[in-house]
Design a protein around this motif. Structure first.
Motif, PDB file in Angstrom:
ATOM      1  N   ALA A 175       0.812  -1.210   0.000  1.00 50.76           N
ATOM      2  CA  ALA A 175       0.000   0.000   0.000  1.00 50.76           C
ATOM      3  C   ALA A 175       0.847   1.263   0.000  1.00 50.76           C
ATOM      4  N   ALA A 176       1.957   1.279   0.680  1.00 50.49           N
ATOM      5  CA  ALA A 176       2.770   2.497   0.789  1.00 50.49           C
ATOM      6  C   ALA A 176       4.242   2.125   0.801  1.00 50.49           C
ATOM      7  N   GLY A 178       6.017  -0.805   0.768  1.00 49.90           N
ATOM      8  CA  GLY A 178       6.475  -1.834   1.692  1.00 49.90           C
ATOM      9  C   GLY A 178       5.624  -1.955   2.924  1.00 49.90           C
ATOM     10  N   ILE A 179       4.681  -1.078   3.170  1.00 53.99           N
ATOM     11  CA  ILE A 179       3.771  -1.144   4.313  1.00 53.99           C
ATOM     12  C   ILE A 179       2.454  -1.722   3.821  1.00 53.99           C
ATOM     13  N   ASN A 180       1.980  -2.782   4.483  1.00 57.32           N
ATOM     14  CA  ASN A 180       0.738  -3.391   4.014  1.00 57.32           C
ATOM     15  C   ASN A 180      -0.449  -2.468   4.252  1.00 57.32           C
ATOM     16  N   SER A 181      -1.513  -2.745   3.530  1.00 56.61           N
ATOM     17  CA  SER A 181      -2.668  -1.839   3.531  1.00 56.61           C
ATOM     18  C   SER A 181      -3.305  -1.712   4.914  1.00 56.61           C
ATOM     19  N   HIS A 182      -3.335  -2.807   5.666  1.00 55.87           N
ATOM     20  CA  HIS A 182      -3.958  -2.747   6.998  1.00 55.87           C
ATOM     21  C   HIS A 182      -3.171  -1.824   7.922  1.00 55.87           C
ATOM     22  N   THR A 183      -1.842  -1.990   7.933  1.00 51.59           N
ATOM     23  CA  THR A 183      -1.016  -1.136   8.780  1.00 51.59           C
ATOM     24  C   THR A 183      -1.039   0.304   8.297  1.00 51.59           C
ATOM     25  N   ALA A 184      -1.058   0.503   6.972  1.00 51.75           N
ATOM     26  CA  ALA A 184      -1.107   1.866   6.439  1.00 51.75           C
ATOM     27  C   ALA A 184      -2.370   2.589   6.891  1.00 51.75           C
ATOM     28  N   LYS A 185      -3.495   1.891   6.914  1.00 50.78           N
ATOM     29  CA  LYS A 185      -4.735   2.512   7.374  1.00 50.78           C
ATOM     30  C   LYS A 185      -4.670   2.835   8.862  1.00 50.78           C
ATOM     31  N   LEU A 186      -4.113   1.917   9.656  1.00 50.28           N
ATOM     32  CA  LEU A 186      -3.989   2.179  11.089  1.00 50.28           C
ATOM     33  C   LEU A 186      -3.078   3.370  11.345  1.00 50.28           C
ATOM     34  N   SER A 243       2.147   7.907  -0.453  1.00 44.29           N
ATOM     35  CA  SER A 243       1.088   8.661   0.217  1.00 44.29           C
ATOM     36  C   SER A 243       1.237   8.637   1.730  1.00 44.29           C
ATOM     37  N   LEU A 244       1.672   7.503   2.275  1.00 44.34           N
ATOM     38  CA  LEU A 244       1.834   7.430   3.728  1.00 44.34           C
ATOM     39  C   LEU A 244       2.987   8.312   4.190  1.00 44.34           C
ATOM     40  N   HIS A 245       4.056   8.372   3.387  1.00 46.20           N
ATOM     41  CA  HIS A 245       5.173   9.265   3.727  1.00 46.20           C
ATOM     42  C   HIS A 245       4.716  10.724   3.725  1.00 46.20           C
ATOM     43  N   ARG A 247       1.774  11.745   4.298  1.00 44.71           N
ATOM     44  CA  ARG A 247       0.910  11.945   5.474  1.00 44.71           C
ATOM     45  C   ARG A 247       1.742  12.186   6.723  1.00 44.71           C
ATOM     46  N   ALA A 248       2.822  11.445   6.904  1.00 48.06           N
ATOM     47  CA  ALA A 248       3.692  11.634   8.072  1.00 48.06           C
ATOM     48  C   ALA A 248       4.375  13.002   8.031  1.00 48.06           C
ATOM     49  N   VAL A 249       4.775  13.437   6.831  1.00 47.81           N
ATOM     50  CA  VAL A 249       5.397  14.761   6.703  1.00 47.81           C
ATOM     51  C   VAL A 249       4.394  15.853   7.064  1.00 47.81           C
ATOM     52  N   GLY A 250       3.104  15.673   6.726  1.00 40.62           N
ATOM     53  CA  GLY A 250       2.091  16.648   7.108  1.00 40.62           C
ATOM     54  C   GLY A 250       1.976  16.806   8.615  1.00 40.62           C
ATOM     55  N   SER A 251       2.035  15.700   9.341  1.00 35.74           N
ATOM     56  CA  SER A 251       2.003  15.784  10.808  1.00 35.74           C
ATOM     57  C   SER A 251       3.238  16.483  11.346  1.00 35.74           C
ATOM     58  N   GLN A 252       4.387  16.219  10.714  1.00 34.71           N
ATOM     59  CA  GLN A 252       5.620  16.879  11.142  1.00 34.71           C
ATOM     60  C   GLN A 252       5.526  18.388  10.934  1.00 34.71           C
ATOM     61  N   GLN A 253       5.006  18.805   9.806  1.00 33.54           N
ATOM     62  CA  GLN A 253       4.870  20.245   9.536  1.00 33.54           C
ATOM     63  C   GLN A 253       3.881  20.907  10.487  1.00 33.54           C
TER      64      GLN A 253
END
Length: 409
Positions: A175-176, A178-186, A243-245, A247-253
């Motif tokens: 999904a992202a 190397g991260i599976n879709s279930h973990t990416a959603k969590l 997309s997950l990366h 998303r994490a950068v958005g939280s950092q900003q």
């Protein structure tokens, strides 16, 4: 014979079987009537029977009396028995069940404290956090609790990414990067919750700081934000591009925005411009104009008081009413001296010879020789007033007294 009468009297309370309307009783009486006559009794039979009846009569009478009393008191006994119904037993059972349920719930909450997103007890963990948050009073306490929750959500994301099961290993589950879709959603849902807690904390703490002109709420943000930025930077670095990366950068900003907002408001606390500032998702905005501290009481400039007439020499310890004396300058050959000038007199413009001599005052003595600039109206050679002795030497006057040493032109 008396005992027999008592027995007969006791038996009279019961209906005669011969006249009974009961079919069974009538049949029994009919069968008894068909029995053959008994043989002739022995001579001692009557005496034995009488003795036996006399012996059992008291017992029969006592049993009859007890039976009547039981029949009479039966309604009262029923009511007493109804009042003795054990109502306490259901209450005890309910109380025991409540205690057991409370213990089970407490244990479940304790076990859920280490649960992670996706676990069966994670919902109970979040519910207990909401209850604890609702019990807090004041923006400061609630804002600090939101900071704690945001930090906890970020730590949960880091632990999710550390699980080996979070990596996609089968086709179709990526999904992202190397991260599976279930973990990416969590991870996405948990970061959303962390951002919501961060915004709530910033609004509460910055709003309290601006309202109260206090630095303490901002210090809570300033001590929390750098570590939060570091944690989110580490999370963004562990997530491959995608997309997950992002998303994490958005939280950092967002955490960096909170840090910048707290620093800028820290410099504006006490400025009048904050009273008219607007707000956004992080709370009050910093000043956009130069900071103007709140106006303080201004001290009027020092002015020389008007000259007052002398009323006599001052008494001991009293304040002098002498006119204020402002300094001027005497310049001469090789020497200059500060001369007092009495307000209201014309400003010295000319020059006059200053005789050589010694001027004595409260601060000691000094000599002045040279030319004094200015002119003064003529007066008598010697004048005595509230400021002491004045000696007029031509265009120059010297005064010595309670007002101090002064020289006027």
């Amino acid at each position: 014979m008396a005992d027999l009468r008592s027995l007969v009297a006791a038996l009279r309370r019961y209906p005669d079987p011969v006249t009974s309307a009961d079919p069974l009783t009538s049949a029994l009486v009919a069968r008894l009537a068909t029995l053959p006559a008994p043989p002739q009794a022995s001579p001692g039979f009557r005496d034995d029977l009488r003795a036996q009846l006399v012996a059992v009569t008291p017992r029969l009478v006592a049993e009859g009396t007890a039976s009547d009393a039981a029949v009479t008191s039966r309604p009262g006994r029923v009511r007493a028995a109804w009042r003795r119904v054990p109502f306490r037993r259901p209450l005890a059972v309910v109380g025991t069940l409540v205690v057991i349920f409370g213990m089970l719930l407490t244990g479940a909450v304790w076990l859920s404290s280490s649960s992670m997103p996706g676990d069966s007890l994670y919902g109970l963990k979040r519910a207990s956090e909401n209850v604890q948050l609702s019990l807090l009073n004041g923006d400061g306490a609630r804002g600090k609790e939101y900071l704690t929750l945001a930090k906890r959500r970020t730590s949960e994301v880091a632990k999710l990414l550390s699980r080996s099961s979070s990596l996609g290993g089968a086709p179709g589950v990526h999904a992202a990067g190397g991260i599976n879709s279930h973990t990416a959603k969590l991870v996405t849902d948990t970061l959303n919750d962390a951002d919501a807690d961060t915004r709530n904390a910033s609004r509460l703490l910055t709003g309290q700081a601006v309202r109260n002109s206090s630095h303490d709420p901002l210090r809570s943000l300033l001590s929390w934000a750098p570590d939060q930025v570091s944690r989110l930077t580490d999370i963004a670095g562990r997530v491959p591009a995608g997309s997950l990366h992002d998303r994490a950068v958005g939280s950092q900003q967002l955490a960096e925005r909170v840090l910048d907002r707290a620093n800028r408001l820290e410099a504006n606390i006490g400025c009048s411009c904050l009273s008219a500032t607007s707000s956004d998702d992080l709370g009050p905005l910093p000043c956009t104009v130069p900071c103007n501290p709140p106006a303080s009481k201004s001290v009027p400039p020092l002015q020389a008081p008007a000259q007052t007439a002398a009323t006599g020499p001052p008494t001991g310890g009293g304040a002098s009413t002498a006119p204020s004396i402002l300094p001027s300058t005497i310049s001469g050959s090789g020497a200059s001296a500060s001369l007092p000038v009495i307000p209201g007199l014309p400003t010295p413009t000319g020059s006059a010879s200053l005789p050589t001599g010694v001027l004595t005052g409260p601060g000691g003595s000094s000599s002045a020789t040279g030319t004094a600039t200015g002119s003064a109206p003529a007066s008598g050679p010697v004048v005595l007033d509230s400021c002491g002795l004045h000696v007029q030497l031509g265009q120059v006057g010297v005064g010595l007294g309670p007002c101090g040493l002064h020289l006027h032109l």
